[in-house]
Motif scaffolding. Structure first.
Motif, PDB file in Angstrom:
ATOM      1  N   MET A 107    -101.189  39.572  71.086  1.00  0.00           N
ATOM      2  CA  MET A 107    -102.317  38.851  70.492  1.00  0.00           C
ATOM      3  C   MET A 107    -101.978  37.391  70.262  1.00  0.00           C
ATOM      4  O   MET A 107    -102.788  36.492  70.548  1.00  0.00           O
ATOM      5  CB  MET A 107    -102.735  39.517  69.181  1.00  0.00           C
ATOM      6  N   ALA A 108    -100.772  37.127  69.742  1.00  0.00           N
ATOM      7  CA  ALA A 108    -100.362  35.746  69.469  1.00  0.00           C
ATOM      8  C   ALA A 108    -100.280  34.938  70.761  1.00  0.00           C
ATOM      9  O   ALA A 108    -100.683  33.772  70.811  1.00  0.00           O
ATOM     10  CB  ALA A 108     -99.022  35.734  68.748  1.00  0.00           C
ATOM     11  N   SER A 109     -99.775  35.564  71.819  1.00  0.00           N
ATOM     12  CA  SER A 109     -99.656  34.865  73.102  1.00  0.00           C
ATOM     13  C   SER A 109    -101.025  34.499  73.661  1.00  0.00           C
ATOM     14  O   SER A 109    -101.235  33.374  74.140  1.00  0.00           O
ATOM     15  CB  SER A 109     -98.897  35.735  74.111  1.00  0.00           C
ATOM     16  N   PHE A 110    -101.961  35.444  73.599  1.00  0.00           N
ATOM     17  CA  PHE A 110    -103.295  35.169  74.135  1.00  0.00           C
ATOM     18  C   PHE A 110    -104.045  34.143  73.287  1.00  0.00           C
ATOM     19  O   PHE A 110    -104.724  33.259  73.827  1.00  0.00           O
ATOM     20  CB  PHE A 110    -104.103  36.461  74.258  1.00  0.00           C
ATOM     21  N   LEU A 111    -103.935  34.234  71.954  1.00  0.00           N
ATOM     22  CA  LEU A 111    -104.640  33.269  71.112  1.00  0.00           C
ATOM     23  C   LEU A 111    -104.095  31.865  71.334  1.00  0.00           C
ATOM     24  O   LEU A 111    -104.859  30.897  71.454  1.00  0.00           O
ATOM     25  CB  LEU A 111    -104.525  33.649  69.639  1.00  0.00           C
ATOM     26  N   GLN A 112    -102.771  31.746  71.418  1.00  0.00           N
ATOM     27  CA  GLN A 112    -102.168  30.428  71.631  1.00  0.00           C
ATOM     28  C   GLN A 112    -102.434  29.893  73.043  1.00  0.00           C
ATOM     29  O   GLN A 112    -102.307  28.696  73.279  1.00  0.00           O
ATOM     30  CB  GLN A 112    -100.665  30.484  71.365  1.00  0.00           C
ATOM     31  N   ALA A 113    -102.798  30.775  73.978  1.00  0.00           N
ATOM     32  CA  ALA A 113    -103.178  30.321  75.320  1.00  0.00           C
ATOM     33  C   ALA A 113    -104.628  29.882  75.362  1.00  0.00           C
ATOM     34  O   ALA A 113    -104.997  28.988  76.122  1.00  0.00           O
ATOM     35  CB  ALA A 113    -102.943  31.439  76.345  1.00  0.00           C
ATOM     36  N   ILE A 114    -105.474  30.493  74.527  1.00  0.00           N
ATOM     37  CA  ILE A 114    -106.899  30.166  74.501  1.00  0.00           C
ATOM     38  C   ILE A 114    -107.180  28.951  73.621  1.00  0.00           C
ATOM     39  O   ILE A 114    -107.979  28.079  73.975  1.00  0.00           O
ATOM     40  CB  ILE A 114    -107.723  31.376  73.998  1.00  0.00           C
ATOM     41  N   THR A 115    -106.525  28.865  72.486  1.00  0.00           N
ATOM     42  CA  THR A 115    -106.872  27.845  71.490  1.00  0.00           C
ATOM     43  C   THR A 115    -106.609  26.403  71.937  1.00  0.00           C
ATOM     44  O   THR A 115    -107.341  25.504  71.511  1.00  0.00           O
ATOM     45  CB  THR A 115    -106.170  28.132  70.153  1.00  0.00           C
ATOM     46  N   PRO A 116    -105.622  26.099  72.802  1.00  0.00           N
ATOM     47  CA  PRO A 116    -105.485  24.704  73.238  1.00  0.00           C
ATOM     48  C   PRO A 116    -106.679  24.208  74.042  1.00  0.00           C
ATOM     49  O   PRO A 116    -106.896  23.005  74.148  1.00  0.00           O
ATOM     50  CB  PRO A 116    -104.222  24.736  74.123  1.00  0.00           C
ATOM     51  N   ARG A 117    -107.455  25.128  74.587  1.00  0.00           N
ATOM     52  CA  ARG A 117    -108.629  24.750  75.367  1.00  0.00           C
ATOM     53  C   ARG A 117    -109.735  24.250  74.457  1.00  0.00           C
ATOM     54  O   ARG A 117    -110.905  24.411  74.749  1.00  0.00           O
ATOM     55  CB  ARG A 117    -109.103  25.951  76.177  1.00  0.00           C
ATOM     56  N   SER A 118    -109.362  23.724  73.296  1.00  0.00           N
ATOM     57  CA  SER A 118    -110.244  23.063  72.334  1.00  0.00           C
ATOM     58  C   SER A 118    -110.562  23.912  71.119  1.00  0.00           C
ATOM     59  O   SER A 118    -111.402  23.549  70.306  1.00  0.00           O
ATOM     60  CB  SER A 118    -111.566  22.606  72.988  1.00  0.00           C
ATOM     61  N   GLY A 119    -109.895  25.051  70.944  1.00  0.00           N
ATOM     62  CA  GLY A 119    -110.172  25.928  69.799  1.00  0.00           C
ATOM     63  C   GLY A 119    -109.693  25.364  68.473  1.00  0.00           C
ATOM     64  O   GLY A 119    -110.434  25.276  67.508  1.00  0.00           O
ATOM     65  N   GLY A 120    -108.403  25.011  68.414  1.00  0.00           N
ATOM     66  CA  GLY A 120    -107.876  24.340  67.233  1.00  0.00           C
ATOM     67  C   GLY A 120    -107.292  25.220  66.153  1.00  0.00           C
ATOM     68  O   GLY A 120    -106.715  24.708  65.197  1.00  0.00           O
ATOM     69  N   VAL A 121    -107.470  26.554  66.239  1.00  0.00           N
ATOM     70  CA  VAL A 121    -106.870  27.434  65.238  1.00  0.00           C
ATOM     71  C   VAL A 121    -105.655  28.117  65.853  1.00  0.00           C
ATOM     72  O   VAL A 121    -105.674  28.528  67.008  1.00  0.00           O
ATOM     73  CB  VAL A 121    -107.871  28.493  64.729  1.00  0.00           C
ATOM     74  N   THR A 122    -104.587  28.212  65.089  1.00  0.00           N
ATOM     75  CA  THR A 122    -103.361  28.827  65.590  1.00  0.00           C
ATOM     76  C   THR A 122    -102.838  29.849  64.587  1.00  0.00           C
ATOM     77  O   THR A 122    -103.099  29.746  63.388  1.00  0.00           O
ATOM     78  CB  THR A 122    -102.270  27.771  65.826  1.00  0.00           C
ATOM     79  N   THR A 123    -102.116  30.833  65.092  1.00  0.00           N
ATOM     80  CA  THR A 123    -101.481  31.826  64.220  1.00  0.00           C
ATOM     81  C   THR A 123     -99.962  31.721  64.296  1.00  0.00           C
ATOM     82  O   THR A 123     -99.256  32.510  63.669  1.00  0.00           O
ATOM     83  CB  THR A 123    -101.916  33.249  64.630  1.00  0.00           C
ATOM     84  N   ILE A 124     -99.477  30.778  65.078  1.00  0.00           N
ATOM     85  CA  ILE A 124     -98.043  30.510  65.201  1.00  0.00           C
ATOM     86  C   ILE A 124     -97.791  29.079  64.751  1.00  0.00           C
ATOM     87  O   ILE A 124     -98.569  28.178  65.049  1.00  0.00           O
ATOM     88  CB  ILE A 124     -97.555  30.683  66.664  1.00  0.00           C
ATOM     89  N   GLU A 125     -96.707  28.855  64.029  1.00  0.00           N
ATOM     90  CA  GLU A 125     -96.389  27.515  63.539  1.00  0.00           C
ATOM     91  C   GLU A 125     -95.959  26.633  64.712  1.00  0.00           C
ATOM     92  O   GLU A 125     -94.872  26.784  65.252  1.00  0.00           O
ATOM     93  CB  GLU A 125     -95.305  27.608  62.468  1.00  0.00           C
ATOM     94  N   ILE A 126     -96.813  25.723  65.086  1.00  0.00           N
ATOM     95  CA  ILE A 126     -96.619  24.902  66.290  1.00  0.00           C
ATOM     96  C   ILE A 126     -95.311  24.094  66.264  1.00  0.00           C
ATOM     97  O   ILE A 126     -94.616  24.008  67.284  1.00  0.00           O
ATOM     98  CB  ILE A 126     -97.827  23.969  66.508  1.00  0.00           C
ATOM     99  N   PRO A 127     -94.914  23.495  65.130  1.00  0.00           N
ATOM    100  CA  PRO A 127     -93.662  22.725  65.128  1.00  0.00           C
ATOM    101  C   PRO A 127     -92.425  23.571  65.406  1.00  0.00           C
ATOM    102  O   PRO A 127     -91.381  23.025  65.756  1.00  0.00           O
ATOM    103  CB  PRO A 127     -93.613  22.140  63.704  1.00  0.00           C
ATOM    104  N   LEU A 128     -92.528  24.894  65.252  1.00  0.00           N
ATOM    105  CA  LEU A 128     -91.374  25.769  65.482  1.00  0.00           C
ATOM    106  C   LEU A 128     -91.273  26.243  66.927  1.00  0.00           C
ATOM    107  O   LEU A 128     -90.302  26.907  67.296  1.00  0.00           O
ATOM    108  CB  LEU A 128     -91.448  26.987  64.552  1.00  0.00           C
TER     109      LEU A 128
END
Length: 448
Positions: free
Chosen positions: A269-290
């Motif tokens: 789920m985390a992999s798919f959300l982080q693949a979809i959200t850069p396409r302008s979604g803006g919400v993340t469930t993983i800490e991007i700086p890490l």
């Protein structure tokens, strides 16, 4: 239609669209600048302008914490701004006209055509009606699903409000949330990294908001027509490819890093959300700086590509990317024609795609260089923030809350141009085209 009355000033549709966004940003800035909009007294004017621009351009970058530093009034102002910004002020003005049963003029139809990236005005009002109905149904469904999950953590009233705010924000690809701490750059949705309801609902909202209303209408009509338009085929095919490839690469890069503590379902789920959200979604469930630097660069590429034309998203658009890929493939194979799904693509479309990409690259590179001067941050962080602003993605590595005044102004410009589109803005400010009376002789230069 008050906003559309600007058409009578003999302004072109691109100019009117750009002016419309400026008017929305100005109104939002004044409202957010009021003491009633913030919990700790009046925020600075530049911060109010930044937040209004971010909301109107459905970006999601924030210099103050939306959940704690804005009152309910301030949050509702943001909600209205990214609802108008996501669907487009012309579309919302059309809704008012339709409710009042007034006739939509030819000039207003031309504006609608421009705002929806349509090739003709035929059936444009019918499309707008569908856009409004689909948007309402999708956002209401998202509200109920998210509110049902939030009920576990909070009272009924708060759960409904949080469900509404996040459903509208995510569908419009705005990326604002009421959970996170903007000064510690992590999204509040990281607490729901393994929650299937929040993840699946968010992914569906981002996807439906990002494929574009033209495609959405086409898909709804598919059972009756038994076919999809070329535009819909391109958007759906390349969107699916980017999501699957992006998720697979993210999973591979982060399997032994940020994904390691999660169970198997959470990793997927985390992999798919982080693949979809850069396409302008803006919400993340993983800490991007890490994330690893390679993963952060992957997200930069996805943010630059963005969503589909006529959607709530930004970037150079998936169709532009698709056309560039197919053009390169055709030239490598020595083909004269650019063909997609057994349709020959006109050279004008290819030139437009190349122009859009080059203008966008120049803008991002220039802004990154300037931000590297004004901000104290490493290059990748600055590039990430610049592309996030241009692609109206709203994902941050923590630089936005620490921006200097000059940095905030640069990011504001990036968000505005990213939402209105480099070509639209270029057409809005260009002089009237004069017909050339002669042509120069053809010449050859060496390439490669």
């Amino acid at each position: 239609m008050a906003n559309l009355s600007l058409a009578h000033l003999r302004l072109t549709p691109p100019k009117i669209l750009s002016l419309g966004f400026i008017m929305l940003i100005a109104a939002g800035t004044l409202l957010l600048y009021l003491p009633a909009a913030s919990t700790g007294g009046r925020i600075s004017f530049i911060d109010a302008l930044f937040m209004a621009t971010s909301a109107t351009c459905v970006t999601g970058l924030a210099v103050i914490d939306t959940g704690t530093e804005l009152t309910v009034f301030g949050q509702v102002v943001l909600l209205v701004l990214f609802q108008f910004g996501g669907l487009g002020f012309v579309t919302m003005a059309t809704l008012i006209t339709l409710v009042l049963s007034k006739r939509i003029s030819l000039k207003e139809r031309l504006l609608l055509q421009e705002s929806m990236n349509q090739n003709s005005i035929q059936g444009i009002v019918k499309l707008i009606r569908r856009v409004l109905i689909y948007s309402l149904v999708i956002q209401l469904s998202g509200t109920l699903l998210l509110a049902a999950r939030f009920l576990i953590d909070m009272p009924v009233g708060k759960a409904l409000y949080y469900g509404l705010f996040h459903s509208v924000s995510i569908f419009n690809n705005a990326g604002f949330d009421l959970f996170g701490d903007v000064h510690g750059p992590f999204s509040g949705l990281t607490r729901y990294v393994e929650d299937p309801i929040v993840n699946i609902t968010s992914m569906l909202l981002i996807f439906l908001g990002g494929i574009g209303f033209i495609v959405l209408s086409d898909v709804v009509d598919f059972p009756k027509r038994k076919r999809l338009t070329l535009h819909s085929k391109v958007v759906l095919t390349f969107s699916a490819a980017l999501i699957v490839i992006g998720a697979a690469v993210f999973f591979w890069l982060e399997l032994n890093s940020t994904l390691k503590p999660l169970h198997a379902g959470g990793k997927i789920m985390a992999s798919f959300l982080q693949a979809i959200t850069p396409r302008s979604g803006g919400v993340t469930t993983i800490e991007i700086p890490l994330l690893r630097e390679s993963t952060q660069f992957l997200m930069i590429l996805l943010m630059f590509i963005g969503a589909a034309p006529g959607s709530t998203g930004g970037g150079i658009k998936i169709t532009t990317f698709a056309l560039l890929v197919v053009t390169v493939y055709a030239r490598i194979r020595g083909k004269e024609d650019i063909v997609m799904f057994r349709h020959r693509i006109s050279k004008d479309n290819v030139y437009r795609a190349i122009t859009m990409t080059l203008l966008s690259l120049i803008l991002v590179v220039t802004a990154t260089m300037l931000l590297s001067v004004t901000e104290s941050a490493n290059f990748l962080t600055v590039l990430f923030e610049a592309v996030s602003a241009f692609g109206t993605s709203g994902i941050t590595m923590g630089l936005t809350p620490e921006l200097t005044t000059a940095g905030k102004i640069l990011v504001i410009i990036l968000m505005f141009v990213g939402r209105t589109g480099p070509l639209t803005l270029a057409y809005a400010i260009k002089p009237q085209k004069n017909k050339e009376l002669y042509r120069y002789p053809e010449g050859n230069i060496t390439i490669g």
